[in-house]
Design a protein around this motif. Structure first.
Motif, PDB file in Angstrom:
ATOM      1  N   GLY A 173       0.827  -1.211   0.000  1.00  0.00           N
ATOM      2  CA  GLY A 173       0.000   0.000   0.000  1.00  0.00           C
ATOM      3  C   GLY A 173       0.857   1.254   0.000  1.00  0.00           C
ATOM      4  O   GLY A 173       1.659   1.464   0.910  1.00  0.00           O
TER       5      GLY A 173
ATOM      6  N   LEU B 211       4.445  -1.787  -2.780  1.00  0.00           N
ATOM      7  CA  LEU B 211       3.556  -2.336  -3.809  1.00  0.00           C
ATOM      8  C   LEU B 211       2.180  -1.727  -3.630  1.00  0.00           C
ATOM      9  O   LEU B 211       1.550  -1.898  -2.577  1.00  0.00           O
TER      10      LEU B 211
ATOM     11  N   GLY C 116      -1.293   7.313  -2.640  1.00  0.00           N
ATOM     12  CA  GLY C 116      -2.168   8.164  -1.823  1.00  0.00           C
ATOM     13  C   GLY C 116      -3.389   7.508  -1.223  1.00  0.00           C
ATOM     14  O   GLY C 116      -3.907   7.980  -0.229  1.00  0.00           O
TER      15      GLY C 116
ATOM     16  N   GLU D 153      -9.395  18.668   6.566  1.00  0.00           N
ATOM     17  CA  GLU D 153      -8.327  19.400   7.251  1.00  0.00           C
ATOM     18  C   GLU D 153      -7.335  18.437   7.881  1.00  0.00           C
ATOM     19  O   GLU D 153      -7.703  17.357   8.323  1.00  0.00           O
TER      20      GLU D 153
ATOM     21  N   ALA E 185      -3.114  -3.049   4.333  1.00  0.00           N
ATOM     22  CA  ALA E 185      -4.391  -3.769   4.297  1.00  0.00           C
ATOM     23  C   ALA E 185      -4.826  -4.059   5.734  1.00  0.00           C
ATOM     24  O   ALA E 185      -3.987  -4.302   6.609  1.00  0.00           O
TER      25      ALA E 185
ATOM     26  N   ALA F 125      -5.105   3.234   9.096  1.00  0.00           N
ATOM     27  CA  ALA F 125      -6.092   3.713  10.064  1.00  0.00           C
ATOM     28  C   ALA F 125      -6.423   2.652  11.104  1.00  0.00           C
ATOM     29  O   ALA F 125      -6.915   2.961  12.192  1.00  0.00           O
TER      30      ALA F 125
ATOM     31  N   GLY G 277      -3.275  12.689   9.207  1.00  0.00           N
ATOM     32  CA  GLY G 277      -2.111  12.953  10.069  1.00  0.00           C
ATOM     33  C   GLY G 277      -1.714  11.697  10.843  1.00  0.00           C
ATOM     34  O   GLY G 277      -0.554  11.260  10.793  1.00  0.00           O
TER      35      GLY G 277
HETATM   36  C1  LIG Z   1     -14.626  11.663   2.445  1.00  0.00           C
HETATM   37  C2  LIG Z   1     -13.472  11.538   3.397  1.00  0.00           C
HETATM   38  C3  LIG Z   1     -13.048  12.648   4.096  1.00  0.00           C
HETATM   39  C4  LIG Z   1     -11.967  12.557   4.966  1.00  0.00           C
HETATM   40  N1  LIG Z   1     -11.521  13.687   5.596  1.00  0.00           N
HETATM   41  C5  LIG Z   1     -10.421  13.654   6.357  1.00  0.00           C
HETATM   42  C6  LIG Z   1      -9.888  14.841   6.909  1.00  0.00           C
HETATM   43  O1  LIG Z   1     -10.386  15.933   6.710  1.00  0.00           O
HETATM   44  N2  LIG Z   1      -8.767  14.754   7.686  1.00  0.00           N
HETATM   45  C7  LIG Z   1      -8.157  13.562   7.915  1.00  0.00           C
HETATM   46  O2  LIG Z   1      -7.133  13.550   8.610  1.00  0.00           O
HETATM   47  N3  LIG Z   1      -8.637  12.402   7.412  1.00  0.00           N
HETATM   48  C8  LIG Z   1      -9.752  12.418   6.630  1.00  0.00           C
HETATM   49  N4  LIG Z   1     -10.253  11.260   6.091  1.00  0.00           N
HETATM   50  C9  LIG Z   1      -9.742   9.966   6.589  1.00  0.00           C
HETATM   51  C10 LIG Z   1      -8.418   9.608   6.003  1.00  0.00           C
HETATM   52  O3  LIG Z   1      -8.460   9.827   4.638  1.00  0.00           O
HETATM   53  C11 LIG Z   1      -8.048   8.168   6.288  1.00  0.00           C
HETATM   54  O4  LIG Z   1      -8.111   7.899   7.674  1.00  0.00           O
HETATM   55  C12 LIG Z   1      -6.615   7.882   5.830  1.00  0.00           C
HETATM   56  O5  LIG Z   1      -6.335   8.465   4.589  1.00  0.00           O
HETATM   57  C13 LIG Z   1      -6.387   6.426   5.734  1.00  0.00           C
HETATM   58  O6  LIG Z   1      -5.092   6.244   5.228  1.00  0.00           O
HETATM   59  P1  LIG Z   1      -4.418   4.814   5.113  1.00  0.00           P
HETATM   60  O7  LIG Z   1      -2.991   5.029   4.763  1.00  0.00           O
HETATM   61  O8  LIG Z   1      -4.730   4.017   6.316  1.00  0.00           O
HETATM   62  O9  LIG Z   1      -5.245   4.062   4.002  1.00  0.00           O
HETATM   63  P2  LIG Z   1      -5.810   4.299   2.582  1.00  0.00           P
HETATM   64  O10 LIG Z   1      -5.786   5.719   2.191  1.00  0.00           O
HETATM   65  O11 LIG Z   1      -7.097   3.561   2.562  1.00  0.00           O
HETATM   66  O12 LIG Z   1      -4.766   3.549   1.700  1.00  0.00           O
HETATM   67  C14 LIG Z   1      -4.561   2.172   1.666  1.00  0.00           C
HETATM   68  C15 LIG Z   1      -3.680   1.941   0.450  1.00  0.00           C
HETATM   69  O13 LIG Z   1      -3.278   0.591   0.409  1.00  0.00           O
HETATM   70  C16 LIG Z   1      -3.534   0.081  -0.894  1.00  0.00           C
HETATM   71  N5  LIG Z   1      -3.787  -1.351  -0.751  1.00  0.00           N
HETATM   72  C17 LIG Z   1      -4.716  -1.947   0.032  1.00  0.00           C
HETATM   73  N6  LIG Z   1      -4.638  -3.274  -0.089  1.00  0.00           N
HETATM   74  C18 LIG Z   1      -3.629  -3.532  -0.957  1.00  0.00           C
HETATM   75  C19 LIG Z   1      -3.075  -4.734  -1.475  1.00  0.00           C
HETATM   76  N7  LIG Z   1      -3.524  -5.923  -1.123  1.00  0.00           N
HETATM   77  N8  LIG Z   1      -2.042  -4.635  -2.347  1.00  0.00           N
HETATM   78  C20 LIG Z   1      -1.555  -3.421  -2.727  1.00  0.00           C
HETATM   79  N9  LIG Z   1      -2.055  -2.256  -2.262  1.00  0.00           N
HETATM   80  C21 LIG Z   1      -3.080  -2.317  -1.384  1.00  0.00           C
HETATM   81  C22 LIG Z   1      -4.733   0.870  -1.393  1.00  0.00           C
HETATM   82  O14 LIG Z   1      -4.852   0.852  -2.797  1.00  0.00           O
HETATM   83  C23 LIG Z   1      -4.438   2.254  -0.831  1.00  0.00           C
HETATM   84  O15 LIG Z   1      -3.611   3.014  -1.666  1.00  0.00           O
HETATM   85  C24 LIG Z   1     -11.324  11.320   5.181  1.00  0.00           C
HETATM   86  C25 LIG Z   1     -11.735  10.196   4.450  1.00  0.00           C
HETATM   87  C26 LIG Z   1     -12.799  10.302   3.562  1.00  0.00           C
HETATM   88  C27 LIG Z   1     -13.188   9.093   2.764  1.00  0.00           C
END
Ligand SMILES: Cc1cc2nc3c(=O)[nH]c(=O)nc-3n(C[C@H](O)[C@H](O)[C@H](O)COP(=O)(O)OP(=O)(O)OC[C@H]3O[C@@H](n4cnc5c(N)ncnc54)[C@H](O)[C@@H]3O)c2cc1C
Length: 511
Positions: free
Chosen positions: A14, A36, A43, A62, A279, A477, A486
């Motif tokens: 990810g 990967l 992003g 924000e 994941a 998350a 953040g």
């Molecule tokens: C509408 C909306 C508004 C939001 N507003 C805010 C805000 O204002 N402020 C804030 O701080 N947060 C906000 N968030 C929450 C925040 O976006 C998430 O908590 C955060 O971005 C999660 O990041 P992450 O790195 O955990 O996962 P994700 O962004 O879900 O990324 C996971 C990544 O892993 C990849 N992946 C998953 N499984 C595999 C696999 N098997 N093989 C290869 N790649 C894989 C996916 O493609 C993805 O790129 C908001 C979310 C949404 C939907």
């Protein structure tokens, strides 16, 4: 041509904010890292898309924990230290609260905010300020303790307020301040950013939220959240990280309780000493560990015991007038027909009508974000995953449009302007969009719910016991610091730190 090396120190599954933060930190320490990412861009949720020639933010309202250039908070400092140069813009206000009997715009700064609440609820200034200062003290303790853990007696001496409030819910602590309900309501809008009602929300989490957002204000990147992802990926590659897009990891390879690599959907088997997974543990332990018999029994119990938190439903519009002409006067509006967060939490279990929503007009923080004469306006609710899980494929389109209509009608009535008459572009994001795009489990964007039984302090204490497969770490998350863009940087760093500590311990044992 050979696509991959024979072996990497670390494979990161990810390439979103968490995974990229891990990669940056590990590369900075000289490790050989492969990221990967299944999508064609970095992003994850921190992304944007283009409609009618206009780039549209997919998610970010924000960012917390950035801070001004001269006084960076932990996320801003990490990005600066890694050489990720983001053009940050300060969000001009905390929020506009549109609640029963009150319409007010409140601003960051503990004293300013307290005065503004006092102007609405006279006589509350000192109590509100004292409560926010308590939040700030707890926030400082959390920041220090997350870097320098200490024994309980030491903690009691140095971090008394943190220790004394740690076992209490937000409601229990706020009740001791004996504030009028209207003042409590004005302090409550951000609750949705952590997704638990005040009876269940640990005061520690509330403190971090308030001290960070109200104390320092929030920021956004000038070129939308994708500026973060792109610049982090670019910097990671400059530091030697190999990032491969369109590569989904299907399996994490495990032998005798130790992860030794991954297998991609394309069939490549790639070996490494460590694997970091963005994941969800639910996905990893239900179908990604190969062979399945290597899934520890405790892992299945752990994911079943945890409650998934919130997902997102968002209507994002580009409108054909400047915001003021549509009676939109604020960057951020939180609107509810009650501010009883426990009641609102229950309302989020269903499919609407939703009683609490949040709106963003990015132009107030980033004036050039849309072409002159237009504005961007989004309406978001953050439902629990439960209700949306039950929507059948046949019903999906109807439910999606009904919910979107409810939100647009509500805000049109509020502004006295039919927003639908002004739509240049409209996109509806549902929990299914999030699940489809990022593979987040059930579309959950917040990881596991913060509750009095399961929250950051408990997770910090049990964190090591939950590392059930040697060499496998989680970042996202669903990890210790929970939801938000953040916190993903912090989660990514924590996964990287676990690996660096493990390597250091092995080196020390050899000597
Ligand atoms: C509408 C909306 C508004 C939001 N507003 C805010 C805000 O204002 N402020 C804030 O701080 N947060 C906000 N968030 C929450 C925040 O976006 C998430 O908590 C955060 O971005 C999660 O990041 P992450 O790195 O955990 O996962 P994700 O962004 O879900 O990324 C996971 C990544 O892993 C990849 N992946 C998953 N499984 C595999 C696999 N098997 N093989 C290869 N790649 C894989 C996916 O493609 C993805 O790129 C908001 C979310 C949404 C939907």
């Amino acid at each position: 041509m050979k696509y991959y090396k024979d072996h990497y120190d670390v494979i990161v599954i990810g390439g979103a904010l968490a995974g990229l933060s891990s990669a940056l930190m590990l590369a900075d320490k000289g490790l050989d890292v492969l990221v990967l990412e299944r999508h064609n861009l970095p992003g994850g949720i921190a992304t944007s898309f283009v409609r009618g020639g206009i780039e549209i933010e997919a998610a970010l309202h924000e960012m917390m924990s950035i801070g001004p250039k001269e006084n960076r908070l932990k996320v801003g400092k990490f990005l600066d230290d890694m050489g990720v140069d983001i053009d940050w813009l300060q969000v001009p206000e905390a929020y506009h609260a549109s609640l029963p009997g009150v319409e007010v715009t409140l601003h960051p700064g503990l004293e300013r905010f307290s005065r503004e609440v006092d102007a609405q609820v006279p006589g509350t200034y000192e109590k509100v300020l004292k409560l926010l200062q308590l939040c700030n003290t707890v926030f400082n303790s959390v920041n220090e303790l997350s870097i320098h853990p200490m024994s309980k007696p030491q903690m009691l001496l140095k971090h008394e307020a943190f220790v004394k409030t740690a076992g209490y819910s937000t409601k229990e602590v706020i009740d001791t301040f004996d504030l009028p309900q209207k003042a409590v309501d004005l302090l409550a809008p951000y609750w949705i950013y952590v997704g638990s009602g005040f009876s269940e929300l640990p005061f520690t989490i509330f403190s971090v939220l308030m001290a960070d957002y109200i104390g320092y204000g929030s920021m956004i990147p000038r070129k939308l959240s994708h500026e973060m992802s792109l610049k982090m990926a670019e910097r990671a590659e400059a530091m030697g990280v190999q990032i491969e897009y369109r590569q989904q990891v299907d399996k994490i390879l495990v032998k005798n309780g130790k992860a030794y690599g991954v297998r991609t959907a394309r069939g490549d088997v790639i070996r490494s000493d460590y694997v970091i997974s963005s994941a969800y543990p639910n996905a990893v332990y239900s179908h990604m560990i190969e062979p399945a018999r290597e899934v520890p029994e405790k892992a299945t119990k752990m994911v079943n015991a945890r409650r998934l938190s919130l997902t997102a439903f968002s209507v994002i519009m580009i409108l054909d007038r400047p915001a003021q002409e549509l009676n939109i006067h604020d960057y951020s509006i939180f609107r509810g027909d009650t501010m009883d967060t426990d009641v609102l939490y229950e309302n989020l279990a269903g499919l609407g009508p939703y009683r609490y929503l949040t709106c963003i007009c990015h132009n107030y923080g980033n004036p050039d974000v849309t072409p002159e004469g237009t504005c961007s306006f989004s309406i978001t609710v953050l439902p629990r995953v439960d209700g949306w899980k039950s929507v059948s494929a046949d019903d999906y389109d109807r439910v999606k449009h009904e919910v979107a209509k409810q939100l647009i009608d509500d805000m049109s009535a509020y502004f006295g302007v039919n927003l639908l008459d002004h739509v240049l572009e409209i996109v509806i994001e549902t929990p299914m969009t999030v699940a489809h795009y990022t593979k987040a489990w059930n579309g959950c964007i917040y990881g596991y719910a913060h509750t009095m039984q399961d929250h950051i302090i408990a997770r910090l204490q049990t964190g090591n016991e939950e590392r059930l497969i040697q060499g496998l770490e989680f970042a996202g998350a669903h990890a210790i610091s929970g939801d938000g863009m953040g916190p993903q940087v912090t989660n990514g760093r924590k996964a990287a730190k676990n690996i660096l500590d493990d390597i250091a311990a092995k080196e020390a044992a050899k000597k």
